[in-house]
Design a protein around this motif. Sequence first.
Motif, PDB file in Angstrom:
ATOM      1  N   TYR A 117      45.508  57.920  52.231  1.00  0.00           N
ATOM      2  CA  TYR A 117      46.266  56.631  52.531  1.00  0.00           C
ATOM      3  C   TYR A 117      46.432  56.072  51.031  1.00  0.00           C
ATOM      4  N   THR A 118      47.725  56.674  50.756  1.00  0.00           N
ATOM      5  CA  THR A 118      48.043  56.072  49.080  1.00  0.00           C
ATOM      6  C   THR A 118      49.300  55.191  49.248  1.00  0.00           C
ATOM      7  N   ASP A 119      50.244  55.385  50.216  1.00  0.00           N
ATOM      8  CA  ASP A 119      51.431  55.096  50.327  1.00  0.00           C
ATOM      9  C   ASP A 119      51.436  53.388  50.545  1.00  0.00           C
ATOM     10  N   GLY A 120      52.378  52.731  49.669  1.00  0.00           N
ATOM     11  CA  GLY A 120      52.285  51.165  49.826  1.00  0.00           C
ATOM     12  C   GLY A 120      51.278  50.601  49.185  1.00  0.00           C
ATOM     13  N   LEU A 121      50.534  51.215  48.200  1.00  0.00           N
ATOM     14  CA  LEU A 121      49.483  50.700  47.527  1.00  0.00           C
ATOM     15  C   LEU A 121      49.938  50.307  46.025  1.00  0.00           C
ATOM     16  N   GLY A 122      51.032  50.529  45.656  1.00  0.00           N
ATOM     17  CA  GLY A 122      51.512  50.206  44.338  1.00  0.00           C
ATOM     18  C   GLY A 122      50.942  51.126  43.162  1.00  0.00           C
ATOM     19  N   LEU A 123      50.422  52.241  43.656  1.00  0.00           N
ATOM     20  CA  LEU A 123      49.917  52.950  42.472  1.00  0.00           C
ATOM     21  C   LEU A 123      50.626  53.429  41.253  1.00  0.00           C
ATOM     22  N   GLU A 124      51.993  53.674  41.551  1.00  0.00           N
ATOM     23  CA  GLU A 124      52.732  54.317  40.409  1.00  0.00           C
ATOM     24  C   GLU A 124      53.017  53.181  39.528  1.00  0.00           C
ATOM     25  N   LYS A 125      52.902  52.036  39.967  1.00  0.00           N
ATOM     26  CA  LYS A 125      53.565  50.632  39.138  1.00  0.00           C
ATOM     27  C   LYS A 125      52.420  50.544  38.151  1.00  0.00           C
ATOM     28  N   VAL A 126      51.128  51.075  38.442  1.00  0.00           N
ATOM     29  CA  VAL A 126      49.966  50.619  37.373  1.00  0.00           C
ATOM     30  C   VAL A 126      49.517  51.970  36.801  1.00  0.00           C
ATOM     31  N   GLY A 127      50.495  52.917  36.988  1.00  0.00           N
ATOM     32  CA  GLY A 127      50.445  54.442  36.185  1.00  0.00           C
ATOM     33  C   GLY A 127      49.244  55.330  36.670  1.00  0.00           C
TER      34      GLY A 127
END
Length: 248
Positions: A136-146
């Motif tokens: 469950y990693t979609d929609g967490l904004g992970l890419e935005k924080v690197g």
Amino acid sequence: LIATGSVSTQLPFAPFDGKHIISSTEALDLTEVPKHLVVIGGGYIGLELGSVWKRLGARVTVGEMLPKIVPFMDHDAGDALFKSLKKQGLEFLLETKLEAIDTSGARPVVHVVTPDGQKQTIECDKVLVSVGRSPYTDGLGLEKVGIELNERRQIKVNERFETSAPGISAIGDVIPGPMLAHKAEEEAVAWAENLAGLGGHVNYNAIPSVVYTWPEAASVGLTEAQAREKYGDEVKIGKFPFMANGRA
């Protein structure tokens, strides 16, 4: 600390509708026993729930693309489990490809292709899709924080469970490794120990795995195939008959 777990993987051509096509979540919440349950996927979760509903009176058919169920389990243990489940009345369609699930009628119809290339339809009451779980990693904004992800959308971490973003760690089903609750719990303990400077770590070779069918099939450590790959002919095999076991 990111510990958002995982969700049941959907088939792109047959998404969950909660009525005809269900996930393991809905399969725990049915209000009546289906007359005929088709399980897509011969892995741990599909076999566990298929085994439960069979014991409660359902006809259960398991469809699996591979030549055997639980392919990652030790072969001898997997074969013994297969024989046990067949003896209980579960039906298996191995090396069978799922083509479509038609939910336009009163009852769903499963379209499959058998190993000899023949097309077959199976009318049933419920279709349990159990082809694995996804982090469950979609929609967490992970890419935005690197935070870096691998090709399976799992979060990359180092041995201290730290991600590529400073101050953010991850454990459990969202990182590589077996998707098991006790694995996640042990990682949480190790992560907390690292925070306290105690050098926490997880021995991944000692994580037990259990298929909660009846009887259960449990394992820990290397399978015979993995041991032979690692140690060659130095591997020794010991067996004990289940009927001679006091618990049996």
